[in-house]
Design a protein around this motif. Structure first.
Motif, PDB file in Angstrom:
ATOM      1  N   ARG A 145       7.804  -4.483 -17.186  1.00  0.00           N
ATOM      2  CA  ARG A 145       7.876  -6.297 -16.336  1.00  0.00           C
ATOM      3  C   ARG A 145       7.614  -5.623 -14.835  1.00  0.00           C
ATOM      4  O   ARG A 145       7.377  -6.386 -13.722  1.00  0.00           O
ATOM      5  N   THR A 148       6.466  -3.129 -12.484  1.00  0.00           N
ATOM      6  CA  THR A 148       4.667  -4.098 -12.465  1.00  0.00           C
ATOM      7  C   THR A 148       5.246  -4.684 -11.257  1.00  0.00           C
ATOM      8  O   THR A 148       3.874  -4.757 -10.162  1.00  0.00           O
ATOM      9  N   LYS A 149       6.062  -5.715 -11.159  1.00  0.00           N
ATOM     10  CA  LYS A 149       5.740  -6.909 -10.226  1.00  0.00           C
ATOM     11  C   LYS A 149       6.548  -6.008  -9.175  1.00  0.00           C
ATOM     12  O   LYS A 149       6.216  -6.308  -8.149  1.00  0.00           O
ATOM     13  N   GLU A 151       5.681  -3.204  -7.803  1.00  0.00           N
ATOM     14  CA  GLU A 151       4.148  -2.506  -7.255  1.00  0.00           C
ATOM     15  C   GLU A 151       3.474  -3.528  -6.891  1.00  0.00           C
ATOM     16  O   GLU A 151       3.113  -3.280  -5.933  1.00  0.00           O
ATOM     17  N   GLU A 152       3.055  -4.490  -7.428  1.00  0.00           N
ATOM     18  CA  GLU A 152       1.837  -5.565  -7.152  1.00  0.00           C
ATOM     19  C   GLU A 152       2.649  -5.739  -6.211  1.00  0.00           C
ATOM     20  O   GLU A 152       2.729  -6.339  -4.690  1.00  0.00           O
ATOM     21  N   ARG A 153       3.688  -6.388  -5.446  1.00  0.00           N
ATOM     22  CA  ARG A 153       4.401  -6.516  -4.896  1.00  0.00           C
ATOM     23  C   ARG A 153       4.979  -6.001  -3.299  1.00  0.00           C
ATOM     24  O   ARG A 153       4.207  -6.000  -2.489  1.00  0.00           O
ATOM     25  N   LYS A 154       4.887  -4.803  -3.247  1.00  0.00           N
ATOM     26  CA  LYS A 154       4.452  -3.528  -2.512  1.00  0.00           C
ATOM     27  C   LYS A 154       3.112  -3.409  -2.088  1.00  0.00           C
ATOM     28  O   LYS A 154       2.403  -3.361  -0.982  1.00  0.00           O
ATOM     29  N   MET A 155       1.772  -3.154  -2.871  1.00  0.00           N
ATOM     30  CA  MET A 155       0.690  -3.971  -3.003  1.00  0.00           C
ATOM     31  C   MET A 155       0.191  -4.896  -2.067  1.00  0.00           C
ATOM     32  O   MET A 155      -0.484  -4.891  -1.005  1.00  0.00           O
ATOM     33  N   GLU A 156       0.823  -5.567  -2.372  1.00  0.00           N
ATOM     34  CA  GLU A 156       0.988  -7.046  -1.246  1.00  0.00           C
ATOM     35  C   GLU A 156       1.357  -6.710  -0.081  1.00  0.00           C
ATOM     36  O   GLU A 156       0.502  -7.362   0.959  1.00  0.00           O
ATOM     37  N   SER A 208      -8.521  -7.849  -7.693  1.00  0.00           N
ATOM     38  CA  SER A 208      -7.344  -8.035  -7.392  1.00  0.00           C
ATOM     39  C   SER A 208      -6.402  -7.515  -6.430  1.00  0.00           C
ATOM     40  O   SER A 208      -7.731  -6.836  -4.974  1.00  0.00           O
ATOM     41  N   VAL A 209      -5.409  -7.074  -6.219  1.00  0.00           N
ATOM     42  CA  VAL A 209      -4.878  -7.496  -4.987  1.00  0.00           C
ATOM     43  C   VAL A 209      -5.744  -4.985  -4.919  1.00  0.00           C
ATOM     44  O   VAL A 209      -5.361  -4.676  -3.690  1.00  0.00           O
ATOM     45  N   SER A 210      -4.760  -4.735  -5.440  1.00  0.00           N
ATOM     46  CA  SER A 210      -5.405  -3.236  -5.354  1.00  0.00           C
ATOM     47  C   SER A 210      -6.882  -2.780  -5.224  1.00  0.00           C
ATOM     48  O   SER A 210      -7.688  -1.307  -4.168  1.00  0.00           O
TER      49      SER A 210
END
Length: 253
Positions: A145, A148-149, A151-156, A208-210
């Motif tokens: 988790r 994953t968070k 990676e999500e912050r990086k994609m954002e 989604s962000v991606s």
């Protein structure tokens, strides 16, 4: 006992300080109780089991004598006291000790207790093992988790970077309205719209962000020949395809 004469010299010579008579009486009572206990122990009759145990221990501790038939037969065959059994003297020297059962439990009770104790220990070990596995799984899930968070912050962050680049490049081409509302960074302060308009906007950009990052990256490469990973605007599509590694961060790594 005859009562003491309160006018005699013996009574006058006694210590009559306050509290001393009471202490003396307590000590005498304790001393008398101890003597009574000793007398009871001496006069107490031993139980049948205790007498049997004493006789048995006495017999077991004493060595075999000539009155024992088995020992007499061994002596006739040449055996001497203290020697080991066997033709070459490799046998035992002392007799096999007796394991006398004195309890009331049935046969196999000790083995049953031992087996239950082993089962209890095994269940305890299994519980510890399961608890350890649960803790390890929880730690793995936490790491997943957390990753994953991250990676999500990086994609954002990459998406915001792409939106700023898209807005700047569109405005250089005199494009006043983005192709998609989310292609540009929304202004921090904008006029409030009705709730229905906001709901329609959310459903239209329900990505989604991606997915947004992938679509916006493709738009920048096709429309402006720009790669957010390289930070470079190429002359044309041919220049972009020949000099840019790819359209994702993994390709550039």
């Amino acid at each position: 006992d005859e009562e003491e004469d309160y006018m005699s010299d013996l009574f006058i010579k006694q210590d009559v300080r306050p509290g001393l008579p009471m202490v003396r009486r307590v000590k005498e009572a304790i001393h008398k109780e101890e003597k009574q206990k000793e007398a009871n122990e001496k006069s107490r009759q031993k139980s049948i089991k205790e007498e049997e145990k004493e006789r048995r221990d006495l017999v077991l501790k004493s060595a075999l004598g000539n009155e024992n038939k088995g020992f007499a037969l061994l002596q006739k065959m040449g055996y001497k006291s203290g020697q080991a059994l066997g033709k070459s003297g490799e046998g035992i020297v002392e007799p096999i000790p007796l394991n006398i059962k004195t309890g009331l439990s049935g046969l196999g009770h000790d083995e049953l207790k031992k087996r239950k104790a082993e089962e209890k220990l095994e269940n305890y070990r299994q519980k510890l093992h399961m608890k350890k596995q649960a803790n390890e799984q929880a730690a793995d899930q936490f790491r997943i988790r957390f990753k994953t968070k991250q990676e999500e912050r990086k994609m954002e962050g990459d998406l915001r970077k792409s939106q700023r680049a898209c807005q700047q490049l569109d405005m250089q081409k005199d494009i006043d309205v983005p192709k998609e509302t989310w292609f540009w960074i929304e202004p921090e302060e904008e006029d409030k719209k009705d709730e229905e308009d906001n709901e329609d906007e959310c459903t239209s950009s329900d990505l989604s962000v991606s997915e947004k990052l992938h679509i916006l990256t493709a738009y920048l490469r096709e429309e402006h020949f720009y790669c957010i990973w390289c930070g470079t605007t190429y002359e044309d599509s041919e220049d972009l395809s020949s000099n840019c590694p790819g359209d994702s961060a993994a390709d550039h790594d």
